[in-house]
Design a protein around this motif. Structure first.
Motif, mmCIF file in Angstrom:
data_model
loop_
_atom_site.group_PDB
_atom_site.id
_atom_site.type_symbol
_atom_site.label_atom_id
_atom_site.label_comp_id
_atom_site.label_asym_id
_atom_site.label_seq_id
_atom_site.Cartn_x
_atom_site.Cartn_y
_atom_site.Cartn_z
ATOM 1 N N LEU A 34 25.768 -21.016 36.218
ATOM 2 C CA LEU A 34 24.781 -21.735 35.572
ATOM 3 C C LEU A 34 24.414 -21.539 34.162
ATOM 4 C CD1 LEU A 34 22.573 -22.915 38.741
ATOM 5 C CD2 LEU A 34 24.581 -24.150 37.794
ATOM 6 N N SER A 35 24.553 -19.991 33.809
ATOM 7 C CA SER A 35 23.988 -19.790 32.613
ATOM 8 C C SER A 35 24.935 -18.336 32.425
ATOM 9 C CB SER A 35 22.677 -19.450 32.671
ATOM 10 O OG SER A 35 22.270 -19.290 31.408
ATOM 11 N N MET A 36 24.694 -17.600 31.203
ATOM 12 C CA MET A 36 25.364 -16.443 30.911
ATOM 13 C C MET A 36 24.353 -15.674 30.201
ATOM 14 S SD MET A 36 27.828 -18.150 28.366
ATOM 15 C CE MET A 36 27.127 -19.911 27.525
ATOM 16 N N LEU A 37 23.350 -15.413 31.080
ATOM 17 C CA LEU A 37 22.124 -14.486 30.376
ATOM 18 C C LEU A 37 22.599 -13.195 29.921
ATOM 19 C CD1 LEU A 37 19.181 -15.774 32.448
ATOM 20 C CD2 LEU A 37 19.725 -16.243 30.261
ATOM 21 N N GLY A 38 23.642 -12.585 30.505
ATOM 22 C CA GLY A 38 24.104 -11.252 30.572
ATOM 23 C C GLY A 38 25.287 -11.399 29.516
ATOM 24 N N GLY A 39 26.091 -12.200 29.136
ATOM 25 C CA GLY A 39 27.044 -12.381 28.338
ATOM 26 C C GLY A 39 27.911 -13.272 28.776
ATOM 27 N N ASP A 80 25.402 -18.083 39.923
ATOM 28 C CA ASP A 80 25.181 -17.208 38.892
ATOM 29 C C ASP A 80 24.611 -17.481 37.573
ATOM 30 O OD1 ASP A 80 25.714 -14.950 37.239
ATOM 31 O OD2 ASP A 80 27.740 -14.563 37.484
ATOM 32 N N PHE A 81 23.519 -16.940 37.278
ATOM 33 C CA PHE A 81 22.952 -17.266 35.950
ATOM 34 C C PHE A 81 23.300 -15.931 34.896
ATOM 35 C CE2 PHE A 81 20.515 -19.337 38.964
ATOM 36 C CZ PHE A 81 20.222 -20.610 38.448
ATOM 37 N N ILE A 82 23.743 -14.970 35.525
ATOM 38 C CA ILE A 82 24.039 -13.701 34.579
ATOM 39 C C ILE A 82 25.303 -13.773 33.770
ATOM 40 C CG2 ILE A 82 24.109 -11.181 34.594
ATOM 41 C CD1 ILE A 82 21.352 -12.602 35.238
ATOM 42 N N GLY A 83 26.579 -14.029 34.525
ATOM 43 C CA GLY A 83 27.627 -14.448 33.737
ATOM 44 C C GLY A 83 28.531 -12.915 33.731
ATOM 45 N N ALA A 84 29.087 -12.558 32.427
ATOM 46 C CA ALA A 84 29.968 -11.523 32.436
ATOM 47 C C ALA A 84 29.722 -10.160 33.267
ATOM 48 C CB ALA A 84 30.234 -11.203 30.901
ATOM 49 N N PRO A 85 28.506 -9.694 33.267
ATOM 50 C CA PRO A 85 28.307 -8.468 33.893
ATOM 51 C C PRO A 85 28.270 -8.543 35.458
ATOM 52 C CG PRO A 85 26.438 -9.068 32.245
ATOM 53 C CD PRO A 85 27.438 -10.147 32.292
#
Length: 168
Positions: A78-83, A55-60
């Motif tokens: 791996l990231s939190m592009l969405g939050g 998951d690169f998006i995160g919270a959503p």
């Protein structure tokens, strides 16, 4: 299980990116603007069917990741592009499914670690690149003097693959 046994499900936000994912071997490519990926995965593979989630998006994506995760699945953030903040997290499904949740980033790793990691990666995969069994996905190539244009392309989420700067 080997990678060749893996069933790849992915999300992207445009038909062009979905088609690229399919051409690279994704069995299921879901437009996250149009539909719930958790519903589509459940339709295709069944309930609680995903063993590894990257998951690169995160919270959503948190709730849907937990929903599709199989027993003993691994969720790798791996990231939190969405939050970065998930409200109202229930620990019940994490315990019930015996999930492993792992966060990883290279940003805070030492230069020595990164060099060793690249050396090990090249040692393990150089033959695959040379035989063209795997190839990098290159979106576009810019002269380094046009780095601002390249960055804008990336910031606007227009790239599908790596952006390369040359001429340095």
């Amino acid at each position: 299980n080997t990678l060749k046994d893996a069933r790849i499900f992915t999300t992207a936000g445009s038909e062009e990116k979905l088609e690229l994912c399919r051409s690279l071997g994704a069995e299921l490519a879901i437009n996250y603007h149009d539909q719930s990926y958790a519903d589509r995965i459940t339709e295709k593979a069944g309930k609680d069917s995903v063993h590894v989630i990257i998951d690169f998006i995160g919270a959503p994506y948190w709730k849907d990741n937990i929903h599709v995760a199989a027993l003993d699945a691994r969720i790798i953030l791996l990231s939190m592009l969405g939050g970065a903040v998930v409200d109202q997290v229930s620990l019940v499904p994490i315990l019930k499914k015996r999930l492993t949740i792992l966060g990883s980033t290279l940003r805070n790793r030492s230069q020595e670690y990164k060099i060793e990691l690249m050396d090990r990666f090249w040692s393990d995969t150089s033959g695959l690149f040379q035989n063209k069994e795997i190839q990098p996905v290159i979106d576009s190539i810019y002269d380094w003097k046009d780095a601002e244009k390249a960055h804008k392309r990336m910031a606007n989420n227009q790239n599908a693959g790596k952006i390369i700067l040359t001429g340095m």
